[in-house]
Each structure stands twice: as structure tokens, then as C-alpha cells.
Write an enzyme that holds these catalytic residues in place. Structure first.
Site, PDB file in Angstrom:
ATOM      1  N   GLY A  15       0.820  -1.214   0.000  1.00 36.04           N
ATOM      2  CA  GLY A  15       0.000   0.000   0.000  1.00 36.04           C
ATOM      3  C   GLY A  15       0.845   1.251   0.000  1.00 36.04           C
ATOM      4  N   ASN A  93       1.656  -2.338   5.401  1.00 39.06           N
ATOM      5  CA  ASN A  93       0.963  -1.062   5.599  1.00 39.06           C
ATOM      6  C   ASN A  93      -0.431  -1.025   4.984  1.00 39.06           C
ATOM      7  OD1 ASN A  93       0.807   2.087   5.786  1.00 39.06           O
ATOM      8  ND2 ASN A  93       0.571   1.602   3.626  1.00 39.06           N
ATOM      9  N   TYR A 158     -12.702  -2.566  12.218  1.00 37.39           N
ATOM     10  CA  TYR A 158     -11.349  -2.021  11.975  1.00 37.39           C
ATOM     11  C   TYR A 158     -10.488  -2.229  13.221  1.00 37.39           C
ATOM     12  CZ  TYR A 158      -7.784   1.514  10.813  1.00 37.39           C
ATOM     13  OH  TYR A 158      -6.606   2.169  10.552  1.00 37.39           O
ATOM     14  N   LYS A 162      -6.986  -4.359  13.702  1.00 33.61           N
ATOM     15  CA  LYS A 162      -5.744  -3.709  14.132  1.00 33.61           C
ATOM     16  C   LYS A 162      -5.244  -4.292  15.457  1.00 33.61           C
ATOM     17  CE  LYS A 162      -5.240  -1.095  10.580  1.00 33.61           C
ATOM     18  NZ  LYS A 162      -4.076  -1.256   9.695  1.00 33.61           N
ATOM     19  N   ILE A 191      -3.793  10.559  11.268  1.00 34.56           N
ATOM     20  CA  ILE A 191      -2.749  10.983  10.322  1.00 34.56           C
ATOM     21  C   ILE A 191      -3.416  11.576   9.069  1.00 34.56           C
ATOM     22  CG2 ILE A 191      -0.699  10.219   9.022  1.00 34.56           C
ATOM     23  CD1 ILE A 191      -0.476   9.884  12.131  1.00 34.56           C
TER      24      ILE A 191
HETATM   25  P1  NAP Z   1      -4.669   5.381   2.444  1.00 36.16           P
HETATM   26  O1  NAP Z   1      -4.127   6.724   2.185  1.00 36.16           O
HETATM   27  O2  NAP Z   1      -6.123   5.120   2.291  1.00 36.16           O
HETATM   28  O3  NAP Z   1      -3.829   4.321   1.545  1.00 36.16           O
HETATM   29  C1  NAP Z   1      -4.150   2.959   1.598  1.00 36.16           C
HETATM   30  C2  NAP Z   1      -3.116   2.193   0.797  1.00 36.16           C
HETATM   31  O4  NAP Z   1      -3.436   0.795   0.890  1.00 36.16           O
HETATM   32  C3  NAP Z   1      -3.147   2.546  -0.687  1.00 36.16           C
HETATM   33  O5  NAP Z   1      -1.811   2.564  -1.154  1.00 36.16           O
HETATM   34  C4  NAP Z   1      -3.909   1.382  -1.309  1.00 36.16           C
HETATM   35  O6  NAP Z   1      -3.530   1.091  -2.657  1.00 36.16           O
HETATM   36  C5  NAP Z   1      -3.465   0.242  -0.419  1.00 36.16           C
HETATM   37  N1  NAP Z   1      -4.360  -0.918  -0.463  1.00 36.16           N
HETATM   38  C6  NAP Z   1      -5.659  -1.001  -0.089  1.00 36.16           C
HETATM   39  N2  NAP Z   1      -6.116  -2.242  -0.262  1.00 36.16           N
HETATM   40  C7  NAP Z   1      -5.077  -2.980  -0.751  1.00 36.16           C
HETATM   41  C8  NAP Z   1      -4.918  -4.347  -1.122  1.00 36.16           C
HETATM   42  N3  NAP Z   1      -5.937  -5.209  -1.032  1.00 36.16           N
HETATM   43  N4  NAP Z   1      -3.704  -4.750  -1.594  1.00 36.16           N
HETATM   44  C9  NAP Z   1      -2.665  -3.877  -1.705  1.00 36.16           C
HETATM   45  N5  NAP Z   1      -2.771  -2.575  -1.357  1.00 36.16           N
HETATM   46  C10 NAP Z   1      -3.960  -2.135  -0.890  1.00 36.16           C
HETATM   47  O7  NAP Z   1      -4.334   4.897   3.920  1.00 36.16           O
HETATM   48  P2  NAP Z   1      -3.309   5.449   5.046  1.00 36.16           P
HETATM   49  O8  NAP Z   1      -4.050   6.407   5.883  1.00 36.16           O
HETATM   50  O9  NAP Z   1      -2.025   5.810   4.447  1.00 36.16           O
HETATM   51  O10 NAP Z   1      -3.168   4.111   5.909  1.00 36.16           O
HETATM   52  C11 NAP Z   1      -2.088   3.218   5.776  1.00 36.16           C
HETATM   53  C12 NAP Z   1      -2.142   2.235   6.937  1.00 36.16           C
HETATM   54  O11 NAP Z   1      -2.104   2.959   8.158  1.00 36.16           O
HETATM   55  C13 NAP Z   1      -3.442   1.424   6.972  1.00 36.16           C
HETATM   56  O12 NAP Z   1      -3.157   0.109   7.412  1.00 36.16           O
HETATM   57  C14 NAP Z   1      -4.279   2.150   8.014  1.00 36.16           C
HETATM   58  O13 NAP Z   1      -5.221   1.307   8.622  1.00 36.16           O
HETATM   59  C15 NAP Z   1      -3.194   2.586   8.969  1.00 36.16           C
HETATM   60  N6  NAP Z   1      -3.547   3.720   9.825  1.00 36.16           N
HETATM   61  C16 NAP Z   1      -3.903   4.925   9.279  1.00 36.16           C
HETATM   62  C17 NAP Z   1      -4.214   5.971  10.131  1.00 36.16           C
HETATM   63  C18 NAP Z   1      -4.605   7.339   9.612  1.00 36.16           C
HETATM   64  O14 NAP Z   1      -5.008   8.192  10.437  1.00 36.16           O
HETATM   65  N7  NAP Z   1      -4.503   7.606   8.332  1.00 36.16           N
HETATM   66  C19 NAP Z   1      -4.183   5.794  11.510  1.00 36.16           C
HETATM   67  C20 NAP Z   1      -3.810   4.551  12.022  1.00 36.16           C
HETATM   68  C21 NAP Z   1      -3.492   3.522  11.170  1.00 36.16           C
HETATM   69  P3  NAP Z   1      -4.242   1.791  -3.921  1.00 36.16           P
HETATM   70  O15 NAP Z   1      -3.945   3.277  -3.774  1.00 36.16           O
HETATM   71  O16 NAP Z   1      -3.563   1.211  -5.098  1.00 36.16           O
HETATM   72  O17 NAP Z   1      -5.692   1.497  -3.815  1.00 36.16           O
END
Ligand code: NAP
Length: 247
Positions: A15, A93, A158, A162, A191
Site C-alpha cells: 500500500g 501497511n 477495523y 488492528k 494521520i
Molecule cells: P490510504 O491513504 O487510504 O492508503 C491505503 C493504501 O493501501 C493505498 O496505497 C492502497 O492502494 C493500499 N491498499 C488497499 N487495499 C489494498 C490491497 N488489497 N492490496 C494492496 N494494497 C492495498 O491509507 P493510510 O491512511 O495511508 O493508511 C495506511 C495504513 O495505516 C493502513 O493500514 C491504516 O489502517 C493505517 N492507519 C492509518 C491511520 C490514519 O489516520 N490515516 C491511523 C492509524 C493507522 P491503492 O492506492 O492502489 O488502492
């Protein structure tokens, strides 16, 4: 102070087309690793991340696969081994978040979040670890969440995925430590990424001791620490990166 130098090492970030994954990929690339930028549908964004890493003097390539499809994951790691002969770092990720209060949670939402957020990291870890064990060296960092530690209304599924990653991380750390593989997690708070676009960020920021939401680069810093020699005696840990929100 030990400098962060990952040259000669191969890292795969799932991701990595956007958000935290893209920031982690760029940080690992700047530190000298050859980075495999995984994505699912955002081909152009993944290519831009690869280009950024190359422009900063590093090496990278994009790889499309669905982390929840075991055959695709197996093929991706076989391909990495064929072309690079090693895999040193895995960052689990990729994740999805479909929020709903519990009466509105559907079986489809449960299945999708479990498949991508929990089963995906298992598939990637299993395939990476089998090569890392042979190398007697490897580092795995999984992106959990403070929601997995403390729960959150509207995020029961979710949160369960996690929280599951915390148990996975600690168990793999115990199994793989004797084989030279360190396994850790980071638990970000709120984030600034696409995932949190719809949230009332200002209201949440008022509850955060550091008074702002985090940037993807701030999470990438903790990931880089865990992947580098600076974290050489750290395994089985969950580093919270949340400005003090879950305290
Ligand atoms: P994001 O901007 O929505 O990006 C999600 C990424 O995951 C994208 O690159 C997407 O690829 C990829 N993805 C989704 N489904 C996939 C699959 N089946 N196979 C391969 N890739 C896949 O998310 P983010 O906020 O950066 O979050 C990244 C991680 O951090 C996640 O695990 C999320 O739960 C965790 N997290 C985020 C936050 C926050 O506040 N943002 C807080 C805590 C934890 P495509 O673009 O190609 O679809």
C-alpha cells in the site's frame, strides 16, 4: 550515533501508492534501500512514488498485487527473490477502513476489512519470513492503529483487525527472533491521509496533547527507526505515533 544506512537492502512496502505507505517507501529509499512499491489500483501514484525515490538518488520499482490474495502475494515475493536474491524489510501497511456503528456493520464490510487488514499482513509476513529465515536476517514492521489498542465507536471491525495485528506481531517476534528476524508494529493516531479526509480533524486536534494531527512522514520516521540498526535490540513492540492522543 549509528547512521541509518540501508544500502544493499531490499524493502517491500504494501500500500505504498499513497499516505503512510508512500512516506515509508520514500524514507526507506532515501536511506539507501531498493524499495518495492506495492499498490492495488493507484498505478500512477505508485509510479510517482517510484520516481520520487529515484530522483532522490535511490532505487525503486512498483509491484501491483492484492495483499489479500495469497497466490498474488506468493508470486510477488518469488519475483523479488528471482530478481534481487533477497528481501530484508517488509512493511505491512496496506489497509482499508469502512466505518459504521455496529448495527449497520454488514458481512461484506467485516470480510473486506479482515481480508485486507489482517489476512493480508499474515500472507505477506509468511512469504517474506520464509526467505528472511534462510538469510537469518530480516525486519518486519506492521501498521496497526491506536484504535486497535483503545477501540473507537463506529470502528469495531477495523479495531478488531488492528488489535489482531498486535497479537500477530508479538507472536511472530517470539517465533522469528531466534532466526534473526525482528518483528514490530507502529500504531498511528490520526494521520493526514485520504483515509481520514472526511473526519472533523480540527475537533480531534483539540483533544491531542501535541495539538495537531500527524503527517505520514512522522509515522515513516518510526518505521525507519524499526527497520534500521538504531532499532537492533527492539522486537515485539508497538510504537505509538499519535501526538499523545492514546495516553
Ligand atoms: P490510504 O491513504 O487510504 O492508503 C491505503 C493504501 O493501501 C493505498 O496505497 C492502497 O492502494 C493500499 N491498499 C488497499 N487495499 C489494498 C490491497 N488489497 N492490496 C494492496 N494494497 C492495498 O491509507 P493510510 O491512511 O495511508 O493508511 C495506511 C495504513 O495505516 C493502513 O493500514 C491504516 O489502517 C493505517 N492507519 C492509518 C491511520 C490514519 O489516520 N490515516 C491511523 C492509524 C493507522 P491503492 O492506492 O492502489 O488502492
Amino acid at each position: 550515533m549509528i547512521p541509518i544506512d540501508l544500502s544493499g537492502q531490499v524493502a517491500l512496502v504494501t500500500g505504498a501508492s499513497r499516505g503512510i505507505g508512500a512516506a515509508a517507501a520514500r524514507a526507506l529509499g532515501r536511506a539507501g534501500a531498493h524499495v518495492i512499491v506495492n499498490y492495488l489500483s493507484s498505478e500512477e501514484l505508485a509510479a510517482a512514488c517510484v520516481e520520487d525515490i529515484r530522483t532522490s538518488g535511490g532505487n525503486a520499482e512498483a509491484a501491483r498485487f492484492d495483499v489479500s490474495a495469497e497466490a498474488e502475494v506468493a508470486r510477488a515475493f518469488e519475483d523479488v527473490m528471482k530478481r534481487h536474491g533477497r528481501i530484508d524489510i517488509l512493511v505491512n501497511n496496506a489497509g482499508v477502513s469502512k466505518d459504521a456503528l455496529f448495527l449497520r456493520v454488514t458481512p461484506e464490510m467485516i470480510n473486506e476489512m479482515i481480508a485486507v487488514n489482517l489476512v493480508g499482513p499474515f500472507f505477506c509476513t509468511l512469504h517474506a519470513a520464509r526467505y528472511m529465515i534462510k538469510q537469518r536476517r530480516g525486519r518486519i514492521v506492521t501498521v496497526s492503529s491506536i484504535v486497535g489498542l483503545g477501540g473507537n465507536p463506529g470502528q469495531s471491525v477495523y479495531a478488531a483487525t488492528k488489535a489482531g495485528l498486535v497479537g500477530m506481531t508479538k507472536s511472530f517476534a517470539k517465533e522469528l527472533g531466534p532466526r534473526g528476524v525482528r518483528v514490530n508494529a507502529v500504531a498511528p493516531g490520526l494521520i493526514d491521509t485520504d483515509m481520514t479526509k472526511g473526519m472533523d480533524r480540527e475537533a480531534i486536534a483539540r483533544e491531542i496533547p501535541l495539538r495537531s494531527i500527524g503527517s505520514p512522514d512522522e509515522v515513516a520516521g518510526a518505521i525507519l527507526f524499526l527497520c534500521s540498526e538504531l532499532g537492533s535490540y527492539v522486537t515485539g513492540q508497538v510504537i505509538v505515533v499519535d501526538g499523545g492522543l492514546y495516553t
